[in-house]
Design an enzyme around this catalytic site. Structure first.
Site, short mmCIF file in Angstrom:
data_model
loop_
_atom_site.label_atom_id
_atom_site.label_comp_id
_atom_site.label_asym_id
_atom_site.label_seq_id
_atom_site.Cartn_x
_atom_site.Cartn_y
_atom_site.Cartn_z
N GLU A 63 36.81 34.76 41.11
CA GLU A 63 36.49 33.98 39.90
C GLU A 63 36.28 35.00 38.79
O GLU A 63 35.21 35.60 38.67
CB GLU A 63 35.21 33.15 40.12
CG GLU A 63 35.29 32.14 41.25
CD GLU A 63 36.17 30.94 40.93
OE1 GLU A 63 36.50 30.72 39.75
OE2 GLU A 63 36.54 30.22 41.88
N CYS A 80 32.22 32.82 30.96
CA CYS A 80 33.63 33.00 31.32
C CYS A 80 34.49 31.91 30.69
O CYS A 80 35.66 32.13 30.41
CB CYS A 80 33.79 33.00 32.84
SG CYS A 80 33.20 31.50 33.61
P1 NAD Z 1 31.56 42.92 37.22
O1 NAD Z 1 32.93 42.73 37.67
O2 NAD Z 1 31.20 44.18 36.57
O3 NAD Z 1 30.52 42.75 38.43
C1 NAD Z 1 30.45 41.58 39.23
C2 NAD Z 1 29.74 41.90 40.55
O4 NAD Z 1 30.60 42.73 41.34
C3 NAD Z 1 28.45 42.68 40.40
O5 NAD Z 1 27.54 42.24 41.37
C4 NAD Z 1 28.87 44.12 40.65
O6 NAD Z 1 27.83 44.94 41.13
C5 NAD Z 1 29.92 43.93 41.72
N1 NAD Z 1 30.93 44.99 41.77
C6 NAD Z 1 31.47 45.67 40.73
N2 NAD Z 1 32.40 46.54 41.17
C7 NAD Z 1 32.47 46.39 42.52
C8 NAD Z 1 33.24 46.99 43.55
N3 NAD Z 1 34.16 47.93 43.27
N4 NAD Z 1 33.06 46.60 44.82
C9 NAD Z 1 32.14 45.65 45.10
N5 NAD Z 1 31.36 45.05 44.18
C10 NAD Z 1 31.52 45.41 42.89
O7 NAD Z 1 31.26 41.67 36.26
P2 NAD Z 1 30.00 41.43 35.32
O8 NAD Z 1 30.09 42.38 34.17
O9 NAD Z 1 28.75 41.39 36.13
O10 NAD Z 1 30.26 39.93 34.83
C11 NAD Z 1 31.02 39.63 33.69
C12 NAD Z 1 32.43 39.22 34.06
O11 NAD Z 1 32.39 38.13 34.97
C13 NAD Z 1 33.23 38.73 32.87
O12 NAD Z 1 34.55 39.21 32.95
C14 NAD Z 1 33.22 37.23 33.05
O13 NAD Z 1 34.27 36.54 32.42
C15 NAD Z 1 33.29 37.11 34.53
N6 NAD Z 1 32.82 35.80 34.95
C16 NAD Z 1 33.71 34.92 35.52
C17 NAD Z 1 33.29 33.65 35.88
C18 NAD Z 1 34.22 32.64 36.51
O14 NAD Z 1 33.74 31.65 37.02
N7 NAD Z 1 35.53 32.84 36.51
C19 NAD Z 1 31.97 33.26 35.64
C20 NAD Z 1 31.11 34.18 35.05
C21 NAD Z 1 31.54 35.44 34.71
#
Ligand code: NAD
Length: 516
Positions: A234, A268
């Protein structure tokens, strides 16, 4: 190596709490305990699993103020926004699955065609095992609990890795699950950062559910490919809002302002770009600017827009606005930042060479561009690497449906924004760089399952018509069989064939009875 993560208030920047990242042996122990808990939990009847979810739901309502305060403290959003956008969607989905999960996960009879004589078929939905939920910071409560609850109801155990920016909300979820009485190790919280997430991915969970950025999605897919672990991604969005000249004008203006600035634009499914039909473009821009100026920023119950959660996101926002201004965009509102509070900006004269129209801004920006025809609007909306949500505004609902059906997105609203993600009965997810896989609704619950298809033969015949020995006669009967069942022409040939097929069958049956 620094093993500590400091959680800072987005408002005061003071340290709220410090967490210690788990070491390798603790990650292994967490996986082992979760695996052991799965044996018992997966055998717990679904109605009993739902009872735990029901306790949790009632607890959330009872502790509403405390929860809203904790979320608000961790993210900088107002408490009202925490209730509206974190608690209510979570409670909605809990209530929906409490009511519907039994029938959604019930085994399902399927049609068995003539090619499978004396057989019946059904499909069952089984849990997968350990589900790793990787959650973001923008809705740390909802986007953790909804996949977690879906996983648990389907009979899985779950390990939640909250965002490193909002670990305090992870701790809140742990406290609530404990108080709701979930058995030990059915829900585990992994307090850590992206490196911790990577280690859990390497530890081979049975499903990875990521809500996060597209770049993290790519990394997770690469890492999970090594062990063929299924993933649901997502990811981010660049959601278009298309406003036709026959739109409900005032509603569309209010929708644009809410859609772009709710949660300070860190959603998002925020409205990230607006396309307005040229006949009403100037009026629309003026109205949007006026409404934006009326918004109240702050942290009280009377504030409309709260703070931004992360300094990094403020940087991205500023970079996109600067880039747009350098390329000729016109800023129509005041641009100011005080700490984590960032003024909402409305921009016109924007185009698709600008980052603000192509990349995810995830901040309080409302860029508005004009379009001429329906086809232009569709082309502009689809000119994006993302495909999450979109909205179309018109009083001609047929036109609205025609347009939504051409948009390359996973979800759409006509004359509404954002709220469609919260309808618990509709599957939600993206396409293109917004990811794939669905949660919410019946499809969403089944995403957390291993689908088992079973065909049962009554065991009466000694052999099936398709088994050995092959013969010329069999080949001849196949010719007839194909004509009867798979050709739409020649009825006489079909009838002749049917008779031949029945005789062939009778013979096979006689043979088997004789052998007994
Ligand atoms: P992010 O991708 O930086 O992190 C998300 C999660 O993944 C965190 O818990 C992080 O610690 C973990 N993570 C990061 N890199 C990883 C890796 N290599 N391996 C395993 N885990 C890892 O995202 P964010 O900055 O926390 O959130 C914002 C983003 O999320 C925006 O792009 C937003 O659009 C998206 N988002 C999408 C939805 C949806 O439903 N499609 C909803 C909310 C937010």
């Amino acid at each position: 190596m620094n093993n500590l993560i400091e959680i800072r208030s987005p408002i005061s920047r003071e340290i709220l709490k410090t967490y210690c990242k788990p070491a390798e042996n603790e990650i292994n122990a967490t996986m082992k305990q979760a695996g052991e808990a799965f044996t018992q939990w997966s055998r717990t009847p679904i109605k009993e699993r739902i009872r735990y979810v029901n306790s949790l739901r009632n607890l959330i309502v009872q502790k509403m103020d405390e929860i809203a305060r904790d979320i608000s403290e961790a993210t900088g959003k107002t408490q009202t926004e925490a209730v509206l956008m974190e608690l209510i969607p979570t409670l909605e989905i809990m209530k929906y699955y409490e009511k519907k999960a039994v029938s959604i996960l019930r085994s399902d009879r399927r049609k068995t065609t003539f090619s499978f004589p004396h057989s019946s078929s059904f499909v069952e939905y089984h849990p997968l095992g350990i589900v790793l939920v990787l959650a973001p910071w923008n809705f740390p409560f909802q986007l953790s609990l909804v996949p977690l609850i879906s996983a648990l109801i389907a009979g899985n155990v779950a390990i939640l890795k909250p965002s490193e920016l909002t670990l305090t909300v992870g701790e809140l979820i742990e406290r609530l699950c404990l108080e709701a009485g979930f058995p030990p190790h059915v829900v585990k919280i992994a307090y850590g950062d992206s490196e911790t997430g990577e280690k859990f991915v390497q530890a081979r969970p049975d499903l990875i559910f990521l809500t996060g950025s597209a770049s993290t999605g790519v990394k997770i897919m690469e890492a999970s490919a090594q062990n063929l672990i299924p993933v649901i991604l997502e990811l981010g969005g660049k959601d278009p809002m298309i406003v036709f000249e026959d739109a409900p004008f005032e509603r569309a203006v209010n929708g644009a302002v809410y859609g772009a600035f709710a949660n300070a634009g860190q959603i998002c499914v925020s409205v990230e770009r607006v396309y307005v039909q040229e006949q009403i473009y100037d009026l629309f821009v003026q109205a949007v600017v006026k409404k934006t100026r009326d918004l109240r920023m702050g942290f009280s119950e009377d504030s409309d827009v709260g703070a931004m959660t992360s300094a990094q996101q403020i940087k991205i926002f500023n970079d996109h606005v600067d880039d747009a201004l350098q390329k000729g965009a016109l800023l129509l509102t005041e641009r100011k930042t005080h700490g984590s509070f960032v003024n909402m900006v409305v921009l016109k004269n924007v185009n698709h060479t600008m980052k603000i129209m192509k990349e995810e801004t995830f901040g309080p920006a409302l860029p508005v561009m004009a379009f001429k025809t329906e086809a232009d609007a569709v082309a502009l909306a689809n000119d994006s690497p993302y495909g999450l949500n979109a909205s179309v505004w018109t009083m001609d609902i047929e036109k609205g449906k025609r347009v939504t059906s051409q948009l390359q997105v996973g979800n759409c609203a006509i004359n509404d924004v954002i709220k469609n993600i919260g309808n618990p009965s509709m599957p939600f997810g993206g396409t293109k760089r917004s990811g794939f896989g669905r949660y919410h609704g019946p499809e969403g619950l089944r995403s957390f399952c291993r689908t088992l298809s079973v065909m049962v033969n009554n065991g009466g015949a000694l052999r099936e018509p398709n088994w050995f020995p092959y013969s010329k006669k069999l080949y001849e009967s196949l010719r007839i069989y194909l004509r009867i069942f798979f050709s739409d022409t020649n009825r006489v040939a079909k009838l002749k064939g049917l008779w031949g097929y029945i005789r062939y069958f009778q013979k096979a049956k006689k043979e088997s009875t004789h052998a007994k």
